[in-house]
Design a protein around this motif. Structure first.
Motif, PDB file in Angstrom:
ATOM      1  N   LYS A   1      22.527 -19.383  -1.914  1.00 41.74           N
ATOM      2  CA  LYS A   1      23.677 -19.730  -1.081  1.00 41.74           C
ATOM      3  C   LYS A   1      23.564 -21.154  -0.537  1.00 41.74           C
ATOM      4  O   LYS A   1      24.511 -21.933  -0.610  1.00 41.74           O
TER       5      LYS A   1
ATOM      6  N   TRP B   1      18.908  -8.527  -8.883  1.00 43.94           N
ATOM      7  CA  TRP B   1      18.073  -9.679  -9.210  1.00 43.94           C
ATOM      8  C   TRP B   1      18.516 -10.179 -10.584  1.00 43.94           C
ATOM      9  O   TRP B   1      18.612  -9.397 -11.527  1.00 43.94           O
TER      10      TRP B   1
ATOM     11  N   ARG C   1      18.328 -14.998  -2.364  1.00 45.57           N
ATOM     12  CA  ARG C   1      19.753 -15.003  -1.990  1.00 45.57           C
ATOM     13  C   ARG C   1      20.070 -16.135  -1.022  1.00 45.57           C
ATOM     14  O   ARG C   1      21.117 -16.758  -1.106  1.00 45.57           O
ATOM     15  N   ASP C   2      19.138 -16.395  -0.084  1.00 47.05           N
ATOM     16  CA  ASP C   2      19.349 -17.477   0.881  1.00 47.05           C
ATOM     17  C   ASP C   2      19.298 -18.838   0.198  1.00 47.05           C
ATOM     18  O   ASP C   2      20.095 -19.721   0.493  1.00 47.05           O
TER      19      ASP C   2
ATOM     20  N   SER D   1      22.650  -5.264  -3.885  1.00 49.68           N
ATOM     21  CA  SER D   1      21.886  -6.432  -4.312  1.00 49.68           C
ATOM     22  C   SER D   1      21.267  -6.243  -5.698  1.00 49.68           C
ATOM     23  O   SER D   1      20.774  -5.165  -6.032  1.00 49.68           O
TER      24      SER D   1
ATOM     25  N   THR E   1      26.319 -10.293  -6.340  1.00 45.24           N
ATOM     26  CA  THR E   1      25.233  -9.327  -6.141  1.00 45.24           C
ATOM     27  C   THR E   1      23.895 -10.037  -5.974  1.00 45.24           C
ATOM     28  O   THR E   1      22.961  -9.475  -5.426  1.00 45.24           O
ATOM     29  N   TYR E   2      23.787 -11.286  -6.431  1.00 45.69           N
ATOM     30  CA  TYR E   2      22.555 -12.067  -6.259  1.00 45.69           C
ATOM     31  C   TYR E   2      22.453 -12.632  -4.842  1.00 45.69           C
ATOM     32  O   TYR E   2      21.361 -12.865  -4.358  1.00 45.69           O
ATOM     33  N   GLU E   3      23.580 -12.855  -4.203  1.00 45.61           N
ATOM     34  CA  GLU E   3      23.595 -13.439  -2.851  1.00 45.61           C
ATOM     35  C   GLU E   3      23.730 -12.405  -1.741  1.00 45.61           C
ATOM     36  O   GLU E   3      23.471 -12.724  -0.590  1.00 45.61           O
ATOM     37  N   THR E   4      24.117 -11.202  -2.056  1.00 43.44           N
ATOM     38  CA  THR E   4      24.394 -10.217  -1.009  1.00 43.44           C
ATOM     39  C   THR E   4      23.132  -9.804  -0.260  1.00 43.44           C
ATOM     40  O   THR E   4      22.042  -9.768  -0.821  1.00 43.44           O
ATOM     41  N   THR E   5      23.300  -9.510   1.019  1.00 40.33           N
ATOM     42  CA  THR E   5      22.192  -9.015   1.839  1.00 40.33           C
ATOM     43  C   THR E   5      22.174  -7.494   1.863  1.00 40.33           C
ATOM     44  O   THR E   5      21.248  -6.897   2.397  1.00 40.33           O
TER      45      THR E   5
END
Length: 165
Positions: A8, A45, A4-5, A43, A34-38
């Motif tokens: 972004k 994949w 995710r990091d 979240s 949903t791929y970037e959320t913490t």
């Protein structure tokens, strides 16, 4: 760095917001986010096909997107020799690599009395940390002051080690 990091950071590096990038991929914005959320509950994949599509859109390999690096042949020896030429000790324990600095002005002679080591689980982790540290140091310091440069790299290695625990 987590997927995710990386997503972004690479997306922002291209100057795109989440909505624009989702459009470029042909995904719904809510799906992409949903791929970037913490948030672990929300979240998701991406599947293999989507990972490949994302990597291609960001102009990186899937390995780079996932944060995997493979050291260049001879890279470990090059960094080890460089550090040791300035008085740093690089020691291997199984797969792990530890880097120590011994202050020449100190009376401590026993290896166990050296400053706290920067430790890495593998040679690849060590090489990646040195490579990343060198990028920052080279961008911020004069190229001809090798002694200051190596001390800054060591300090960054210690920071990476201490904050990864």
């Amino acid at each position: 760095m987590a997927l995710r990091d990386n997503l972004k950071a690479l997306r922002e590096k291209q100057g795109l917001n989440g909505k624009e990038f989702a459009q470029r991929l042909g995904l719904k914005y809510s799906t992409y986010m949903t791929y970037e959320t913490t948030n672990p509950v929300k979240s998701r994949w991406p599947n293999e096909e989507t990972l490949v599509k994302i990597a291609a859109a960001l102009h990186v390999s899937v390995d780079e997107l996932l944060g995997y690096t493979v050291p260049v042949v001879g890279e470990y020896e090059k960094y080890k020799d460089w550090l040791e030429s300035y008085g740093y000790d690089v020691e291997e324990e199984g797969q792990a690599v530890k880097v120590f600095y011994h202050d020449p002005d100190s009376d401590l002679q026993d290896f166990n009395d050296l400053d706290s080591p920067a430790g890495f689980e593998t040679r690849a982790d060590f090489c990646g940390a040195v490579r990343d540290s060198l990028k920052v140091v080279n961008a911020r310091m004069e190229k001809d002051n090798e002694q200051e440069k190596i001390r800054a790299v060591y300090d960054m290695l210690l920071c990476k080690y201490m904050f990864s625990e």
